[in-house]
Structure formats: C-alpha cells, structure tokens
Design an enzyme around this catalytic site. Structure first.
Site, PDB file in Angstrom:
ATOM      1  N   GLU A  17       0.516  -1.106  -0.251  1.00 47.07           N
ATOM      2  CA  GLU A  17      -0.272   0.231   0.149  1.00 47.07           C
ATOM      3  C   GLU A  17       0.928   1.446  -0.167  1.00 47.07           C
ATOM      4  O   GLU A  17       1.575   1.476   0.274  1.00 47.07           O
ATOM      5  CB  GLU A  17      -1.000  -0.131   0.998  1.00 47.07           C
ATOM      6  N   THR A  47      -3.929   4.541  -1.716  1.00 48.12           N
ATOM      7  CA  THR A  47      -4.973   5.613  -0.626  1.00 48.12           C
ATOM      8  C   THR A  47      -5.158   6.484  -1.355  1.00 48.12           C
ATOM      9  O   THR A  47      -4.664   7.243  -2.420  1.00 48.12           O
ATOM     10  CB  THR A  47      -4.388   5.346   1.154  1.00 48.12           C
ATOM     11  N   HIS A  76      -8.249   3.421  -3.860  1.00 44.59           N
ATOM     12  CA  HIS A  76      -8.992   3.662  -2.528  1.00 44.59           C
ATOM     13  C   HIS A  76     -10.257   4.405  -3.220  1.00 44.59           C
ATOM     14  O   HIS A  76      -9.982   5.990  -3.611  1.00 44.59           O
ATOM     15  CB  HIS A  76      -8.125   3.635  -1.985  1.00 44.59           C
ATOM     16  N   ALA A 126     -19.801   2.780   3.993  1.00 47.74           N
ATOM     17  CA  ALA A 126     -19.073   1.764   3.583  1.00 47.74           C
ATOM     18  C   ALA A 126     -20.070   1.528   2.585  1.00 47.74           C
ATOM     19  O   ALA A 126     -19.433   0.577   1.337  1.00 47.74           O
ATOM     20  CB  ALA A 126     -17.889   1.893   3.778  1.00 47.74           C
ATOM     21  N   HIS A 161     -13.200  -1.252  15.192  1.00 43.29           N
ATOM     22  CA  HIS A 161     -12.868   0.278  14.391  1.00 43.29           C
ATOM     23  C   HIS A 161     -13.140   1.317  15.871  1.00 43.29           C
ATOM     24  O   HIS A 161     -14.051   1.154  16.274  1.00 43.29           O
ATOM     25  CB  HIS A 161     -14.113   0.809  13.613  1.00 43.29           C
ATOM     26  N   GLN A 224       7.265   6.864  16.658  1.00 43.17           N
ATOM     27  CA  GLN A 224       5.814   5.901  15.803  1.00 43.17           C
ATOM     28  C   GLN A 224       5.373   5.278  16.117  1.00 43.17           C
ATOM     29  O   GLN A 224       4.401   4.971  15.450  1.00 43.17           O
ATOM     30  CB  GLN A 224       7.086   5.255  14.354  1.00 43.17           C
ATOM     31  N   LYS A 284       7.761   3.433   2.064  1.00 44.91           N
ATOM     32  CA  LYS A 284       9.624   4.026   2.003  1.00 44.91           C
ATOM     33  C   LYS A 284       9.489   2.216   1.941  1.00 44.91           C
ATOM     34  O   LYS A 284       8.850   1.674   2.377  1.00 44.91           O
ATOM     35  CB  LYS A 284       9.841   4.385   3.492  1.00 44.91           C
TER      36      LYS A 284
HETATM   37  C1  LIG Z   1      -7.409  -1.370   4.387  1.00 45.56           C
HETATM   38  C2  LIG Z   1      -7.497  -0.327   4.724  1.00 45.56           C
HETATM   39  C3  LIG Z   1      -7.480   0.772   3.669  1.00 45.56           C
HETATM   40  C4  LIG Z   1      -8.165   2.517   3.943  1.00 45.56           C
HETATM   41  N1  LIG Z   1      -7.785   3.100   3.340  1.00 45.56           N
HETATM   42  C5  LIG Z   1      -8.137   4.514   3.344  1.00 45.56           C
HETATM   43  C6  LIG Z   1      -7.768   6.223   2.099  1.00 45.56           C
HETATM   44  O1  LIG Z   1      -7.420   5.248   1.184  1.00 45.56           O
HETATM   45  N2  LIG Z   1      -8.108   6.686   3.280  1.00 45.56           N
HETATM   46  C7  LIG Z   1      -8.787   7.228   3.853  1.00 45.56           C
HETATM   47  O2  LIG Z   1      -9.626   8.908   4.052  1.00 45.56           O
HETATM   48  N3  LIG Z   1      -9.217   6.464   5.077  1.00 45.56           N
HETATM   49  C8  LIG Z   1      -8.577   5.160   5.029  1.00 45.56           C
HETATM   50  N4  LIG Z   1      -8.582   4.217   5.604  1.00 45.56           N
HETATM   51  C9  LIG Z   1      -9.063   4.758   6.837  1.00 45.56           C
HETATM   52  C10 LIG Z   1     -10.922   4.340   7.065  1.00 45.56           C
HETATM   53  O3  LIG Z   1     -11.431   5.276   6.311  1.00 45.56           O
HETATM   54  C11 LIG Z   1     -11.266   4.720   8.220  1.00 45.56           C
HETATM   55  O4  LIG Z   1     -11.218   3.615   9.541  1.00 45.56           O
HETATM   56  C12 LIG Z   1     -12.871   5.094   8.468  1.00 45.56           C
HETATM   57  O5  LIG Z   1     -12.215   5.729   9.730  1.00 45.56           O
HETATM   58  C13 LIG Z   1     -13.475   3.651   8.219  1.00 45.56           C
HETATM   59  O6  LIG Z   1     -13.479   3.829   7.296  1.00 45.56           O
HETATM   60  P1  LIG Z   1     -14.381   2.446   6.338  1.00 45.56           P
HETATM   61  O7  LIG Z   1     -14.355   1.978   5.085  1.00 45.56           O
HETATM   62  O8  LIG Z   1     -13.787   1.464   7.651  1.00 45.56           O
HETATM   63  O9  LIG Z   1     -16.206   2.380   6.969  1.00 45.56           O
HETATM   64  P2  LIG Z   1     -17.872   1.412   7.694  1.00 45.56           P
HETATM   65  O10 LIG Z   1     -17.704   0.233   7.385  1.00 45.56           O
HETATM   66  O11 LIG Z   1     -18.413   2.293   6.751  1.00 45.56           O
HETATM   67  O12 LIG Z   1     -17.817   2.158   9.563  1.00 45.56           O
HETATM   68  C14 LIG Z   1     -17.192   3.204   9.684  1.00 45.56           C
HETATM   69  C15 LIG Z   1     -17.639   3.147  11.156  1.00 45.56           C
HETATM   70  O13 LIG Z   1     -19.467   3.464  11.418  1.00 45.56           O
HETATM   71  C16 LIG Z   1     -19.839   1.672  11.709  1.00 45.56           C
HETATM   72  N5  LIG Z   1     -21.517   1.446  10.324  1.00 45.56           N
HETATM   73  C17 LIG Z   1     -20.791   0.532   9.227  1.00 45.56           C
HETATM   74  N6  LIG Z   1     -22.298   0.197   9.298  1.00 45.56           N
HETATM   75  C18 LIG Z   1     -22.941   0.995  10.305  1.00 45.56           C
HETATM   76  C19 LIG Z   1     -24.814   1.205  10.854  1.00 45.56           C
HETATM   77  N7  LIG Z   1     -25.824   1.044   9.167  1.00 45.56           N
HETATM   78  N8  LIG Z   1     -25.041   1.545  11.166  1.00 45.56           N
HETATM   79  C20 LIG Z   1     -24.339   2.357  12.287  1.00 45.56           C
HETATM   80  N9  LIG Z   1     -23.176   2.019  12.246  1.00 45.56           N
HETATM   81  C21 LIG Z   1     -22.430   1.730  11.049  1.00 45.56           C
HETATM   82  C22 LIG Z   1     -18.797   0.804  11.193  1.00 45.56           C
HETATM   83  O14 LIG Z   1     -19.126   0.060  12.080  1.00 45.56           O
HETATM   84  C23 LIG Z   1     -17.423   1.698  12.111  1.00 45.56           C
HETATM   85  O15 LIG Z   1     -17.518   1.968  13.559  1.00 45.56           O
HETATM   86  C24 LIG Z   1      -7.961   2.827   5.488  1.00 45.56           C
HETATM   87  C25 LIG Z   1      -8.438   1.509   6.485  1.00 45.56           C
HETATM   88  C26 LIG Z   1      -8.049  -0.025   5.836  1.00 45.56           C
HETATM   89  C27 LIG Z   1      -8.190  -0.674   7.551  1.00 45.56           C
END
Ligand SMILES: Cc1cc2nc3c(=O)[nH]c(=O)nc-3n(C[C@H](O)[C@H](O)[C@H](O)COP(=O)(O)OP(=O)(O)OC[C@H]3O[C@@H](n4cnc5c(N)ncnc54)[C@H](O)[C@@H]3O)c2cc1C
Length: 297
Positions: A17, A47, A76, A126, A161, A224, A284
């Site tokens: 990544e 990302t 992403h 998401a 999360h 870090q 890196k």
């Molecule tokens: C592999 C990976 C790659 C990432 N890449 C990026 C990136 O490129 N750019 C960036 O900005 N961030 C990135 N992130 C971080 C991510 O955007 C954050 O962690 C963000 O806060 C949550 O995104 P999510 O897609 O998991 O959200 P969701 O799946 O929507 O979850 C977010 C929160 O909402 C809750 N939730 C989900 N659905 C519901 C529902 N129906 N009702 C109530 N609560 C609900 C979940 O339990 C969680 O607490 C990445 C994270 C990972 C693990």
C-alpha cells in the site's frame, strides 16, 4: 483469474500500500514500488485522502504504476465530500482507465472533527458505496468504463473500528459490506497476530467467507509506534512495548527490535493460514524489504 481469487488459489499473496504524496509528485511512490518489485507484489493499492475531494493524485499514481512498472493496482475510493453522482463519475473515470479494483471506504472524519460528515447527497457508511458499485456490476450500466466488473475490497478492524461500540457490532457491519458485494477484506494494522487470528475466527463464525488479508505496517521507531497506538486505538503486546521502550535513544536497535517483531508476527499469521500479507509501506521500501527478505529468503 481476478487478483483476489489468488488468495484462495495461490497463497500467500503479497501486496503493498502506498499513498499519494502531498506535493503532488509520484517519485517516491514509483521508487518504493520499483525497489520492492523483485518480490513481485500481486498488486499495489493507492490510498486517497479522507475528504475524497478529487484533488488527490490517487488515480494518476495508479495509472503511472501500471504504465511504468506493469503492476496491478487497487484504487481507494472514500465517500467523504462526494455526492452519489460525483462518486458515480469518479468510478466511471477509474473504469475508463481500466482500473477495475476498488477499495471501498467511508473515510475518516475531516481534520479537527470527531465525527464523519457525509455529503448531503452522499453516503454515511462504506456499505452504501459497496452497494453502489455492486449495482454497477449487476447492471453493467457505467457508460465509458472499460471494466466488465469492479472487484471490491473493504476495510476490517481486528480490534474493532474506534467508533464502534464493540467488535461484535463492528463485525455485523463488516458482514453487511460483504453481503453487499465485497470480494475481500484488508485489515487495519495490528501488533499482535492473535488479534487477527481471533478476528478471522469470529468473522467465519458469522458467515463472512471472503478472504481476509492482514494489514502489516513494518514500523521502525518507538515514537512512531506510540503515535500509531494513539491514532488507531490499537494494542501492543507487553513484550514488544518493553523491548521498544528500552531502545528510546538507540535508533538502530529500535529498528532491529521492530523488524524482528514484524517478521515473527508475519510468520505467525502465515502459519495460522493468512492468505497473504498487505504491507503498509509508508512510501518507504527498506523496512518492508527487510521483512520480506527474512520471510522469503
Ligand atoms: C485497509 C484499509 C485501507 C484504508 N484506506 C484509506 C484511504 O485510502 N483513505 C482514507 O481516508 N481512509 C482509509 N482507511 C481508513 C478508513 O477510511 C477509516 O477507518 C474510516 O474511519 C472507516 O472507514 P470504513 O470504510 O471502515 O467505514 P464503515 O465500514 O462505514 O465503518 C465506519 C464505522 O461505522 C460503523 N457502521 C458501519 N455501518 C453502520 C451502520 N449501518 N449503522 C451504524 N454504524 C455503522 C462501523 O462499525 C464503524 O464503526 C483505510 C482503512 C483500512 C483498514
């Protein structure tokens, strides 16, 4: 074979990544991936900024990676700041370059805010973006896209999360993303393989059957690690914390302690059946390279 099918057919799948640098240049990204190309990563995921403002360089960097190094990419996409129409247009643009692998994310709250702020005509979670992409896949309705189907990755959190009340609830939301059409899950980083092992067991227990690939960050320094613990709400095994604390003033020893811990953790993950390792390189190459060289001499 779609790349995520390799998790089942050809494990372990190694992926990287990278993030688009703030200065708009792609040099460090290209150099990082080039330095790691002897390991033949299955794909490089790029990302995007949390705001998803469209001003970041995610797609141009993915295009450059594919054109210059011939490597497969995952682009992403986050929901923040984008209406549904904007998201559709963005997907069309991604597809028009035949980049057909999407990591579908909500995105973090904007800097200085505690809560995520959805666009008035956008998505709050998401899962809604996954549903949107899955509808495109079903209907094949995206004019201008050169993808017959988008592959969809989603994020999973072995320690839950930070906004979720508990892991059980968070896993239900992960299941909703998979039921909506996600093909694979990439996890948040962690420092203890047991979190991943327990997470996969619980996920399988509620019927999540897609590949779950552990996210690994090859860290290097005490401050870090402490910053990551604070930002991500993740835990650290006492042994690793104690060893690291003893190296506060010795960068070389800290690097060695971190490297050995990451190698050991990766071995545990692979032994436990992880279908691959997804490395958060931080643009890196050396720390990831040192780990991979030890794992696959
Ligand atoms: C592999 C990976 C790659 C990432 N890449 C990026 C990136 O490129 N750019 C960036 O900005 N961030 C990135 N992130 C971080 C991510 O955007 C954050 O962690 C963000 O806060 C949550 O995104 P999510 O897609 O998991 O959200 P969701 O799946 O929507 O979850 C977010 C929160 O909402 C809750 N939730 C989900 N659905 C519901 C529902 N129906 N009702 C109530 N609560 C609900 C979940 O339990 C969680 O607490 C990445 C994270 C990972 C693990």
């Amino acid at each position: 074979m779609r790349f995520w099918e390799r998790y089942t057919h050809d494990p372990p799948v190694i992926s990287l990544e990278v993030f688009p640098p703030k200065d708009g240049s792609s040099t460090t990204v290209i150099e990082t991936v080039k330095a790691l190309s002897p390991i033949q990563p299955a794909f490089v995921s790029v990302t995007c900024s949390a705001g998803g403002s469209g001003s970041d360089n995610t797609l141009p960097i993915a295009i450059e990676l594919q054109q210059q190094l011939g490597v497969g990419t995952v682009v992403h996409v986050t929901c923040g700041n984008r209406s549904r129409d904007d998201l559709e247009e963005h997907l069309r643009e991604i597809g028009s370059h035949r980049h057909c692998n999407i990591m579908a994310l909500r995105g973090d709250p904007p800097k200085g805010h505690k809560d995520f702020i959805p666009h008035a005509n956008g998505y709050r979670y998401a899962v809604e973006l996954v549903e949107h992409i899955a509808r495109i896949n079903r209907e094949g309705s995206l004019d201008g896209s050169r993808c017959d189907r988008f592959s969809i990755g989603v994020a999973g959190y072995p320690e839950a999360h930070p906004e979720a009340p508990d892991l059980t609830t968070d896993l239900k939301h992960l299941k909703a993303k998979v039921d909506a059409g996600a093909d694979f899950v990439a996890t948040q980083m962690f420092f203890d393989a047991q979190y991943y092992i327990d997470f996969v067991r619980l996920a399988r227990g509620i019927g999540i059957e897609v590949p779950i690939v552990p996210g690994v960050m090859p860290v290097e320094r005490y401050p870090q690690v402490m910053r990551l613990l604070d930002q991500m709400g993740i835990g650290i095994p006492d042994e690793f914390r104690d060893a690291l604390e003893a190296t506060r003033d010795d960068a070389d020893t800290a690097r060695a302690v971190c490297r050995d811990h990451t190698i050991d953790m990766c071995r545990q993950l692979l032994t436990a059946g992880a279908p691959g390792l997804h490395f958060y390189t931080l643009n890196k190459s050396h720390a990831t390279e040192a780990v991979l060289r030890a794992l696959f001499p």
